[in-house]
Write an enzyme that holds these catalytic residues in place. Structure first.
Site, PDB file in Angstrom:
ATOM      1  N   CYS A 182       0.765  -1.178  -0.045  1.00  0.00           N
ATOM      2  CA  CYS A 182      -0.384   0.103  -0.576  1.00  0.00           C
ATOM      3  C   CYS A 182       1.056   0.939   0.199  1.00  0.00           C
ATOM      4  O   CYS A 182       2.360   1.171   0.293  1.00  0.00           O
ATOM      5  CB  CYS A 182      -0.439   0.021   0.734  1.00  0.00           C
ATOM      6  SG  CYS A 182      -0.051   0.235   3.042  1.00  0.00           S
ATOM      7  N   THR A 183       0.661   2.614  -0.141  1.00  0.00           N
ATOM      8  CA  THR A 183       1.577   3.720   0.299  1.00  0.00           C
ATOM      9  C   THR A 183       2.382   3.867   0.894  1.00  0.00           C
ATOM     10  O   THR A 183       3.330   3.981   0.838  1.00  0.00           O
ATOM     11  CB  THR A 183       0.540   4.889   0.291  1.00  0.00           C
ATOM     12  OG1 THR A 183      -1.013   4.660  -0.417  1.00  0.00           O
ATOM     13  CG2 THR A 183       0.998   6.257  -0.218  1.00  0.00           C
TER      14      THR A 183
END
Length: 291
Positions: A182-183
């Site tokens: 994810c980020t």
């Protein structure tokens, strides 16, 4: 003048949220920081922007709390502060999954660091010769800005959909090493634990997420940019802001190419708005014809 933008989180029990909230608000205001701090019973999550000196002072203050003494963070630079206001919020979860039995504080799922992941992707398999596949845990609109090559993207609209998706595809991934990402790593903390719990044998979380991968490795095996939740909208593999933006009206991501369309009026509308209105008109016409 440049500003330092930090992203940091830690899963740790916090039981005095009402006391912490004004303390964090006062510290951030005193140091001129902008951004968001989320305080939850399961830990803390922060996205903040300020001068080098004041960011360092703030982090030293945060780490003076023994519970957060080993807090780690990721940094990028910008010519403006990446947020326009300062908010300190109390929430139920750092990232909403609605699975209270998943507690990263009690033990993480296995993780892979960016340099090891790059080596695995270079060779096409992990160190045991098992094929490696990347799995998105982000929402679809974030993925559309950029993602790893050949990634598994199940087009989820919100993170609460992920557990069902992971269960649905478990059998077909039984002979693969799955790396969730994810980020910045938060969603993966919960996603990888859940996947281990439901029977995935080889699952890892990308340590530090895409932003850490960019910082340590660059953009190899990645296509596009990384969506971020501030005015910059997206960062390239050099952690620099791009020309990608968000529509003020519908909040859709608008690429530089889409900004050339006549439907794009900054602060007013974009091609996504026009498409939505066209679909609505068509649906209304169909309904009218059926009356």
């Amino acid at each position: 003048m440049s500003f330092v933008n930090i992203a940091a989180y830690k899963f740790i029990t916090l039981d005095n949220l009402e006391d912490l909230r004004p303390q964090y608000q006062d510290q951030c205001n005193e140091l001129g920081l902008k951004g968001t701090v989320l305080l939850t019973p399961e830990g803390i999550n922060m996205f903040l922007s300020g001068t080098r000196e004041n960011i360092d002072r703030f982090l030293a203050w945060v780490r003076s709390d023994a519970r957060l003494a080993d807090l780690e963070w990721k940094e990028s630079l910008s010519s403006e502060q990446s947020h326009k206001r300062m908010l300190v919020k109390i929430k139920k979860e750092i990232i909403t999954m609605r699975m209270p039995l998943i507690k990263p504080e009690l033990g993480r799922a296995p993780s892979v660091d960016p340099k090891t992941l790059k080596r695995w992707l270079d060779q096409g398999h992990d160190d045991e010769g098992v094929p490696v596949v990347m799995m998105e845990t982000r929402n679809a609109f974030e993925v559309d800005v950029g993602t790893f090559q050949n990634t598994l993207d199940y087009r989820i609209e919100k993170f609460t959909e992920f557990p069902a998706v992971a269960e649905q595809h478990r059998e077909e991934l039984a002979d693969k090493t799955v790396v969730t990402f994810c980020t910045g790593g938060i969603r993966c903390e919960k996603a990888a634990i859940h996947m281990k719990n439901i029977g995935y044998e080889r699952v890892y979380q990308l340590d530090g997420g895409i932003l850490k991968y960019f910082e340590e490795v660059g953009g190899e095996h990645y296509q596009g940019d990384c969506f971020v939740f501030d005015y910059r909208t997206a960062l390239n593999p050099k952690l620099e802001p791009t020309e990608t933006t968000q529509c003020f009206a519908c909040r859709a991501v608008v690429t530089p190419r889409q900004q050339l369309a006549p439907e794009y009026v900054p602060g007013v509308s974009c091609p996504h708005c026009a498409a939505g209105r066209a679909e609505g008109s068509a649906a209304a016409q169909t309904a009218a014809e059926q009356i």
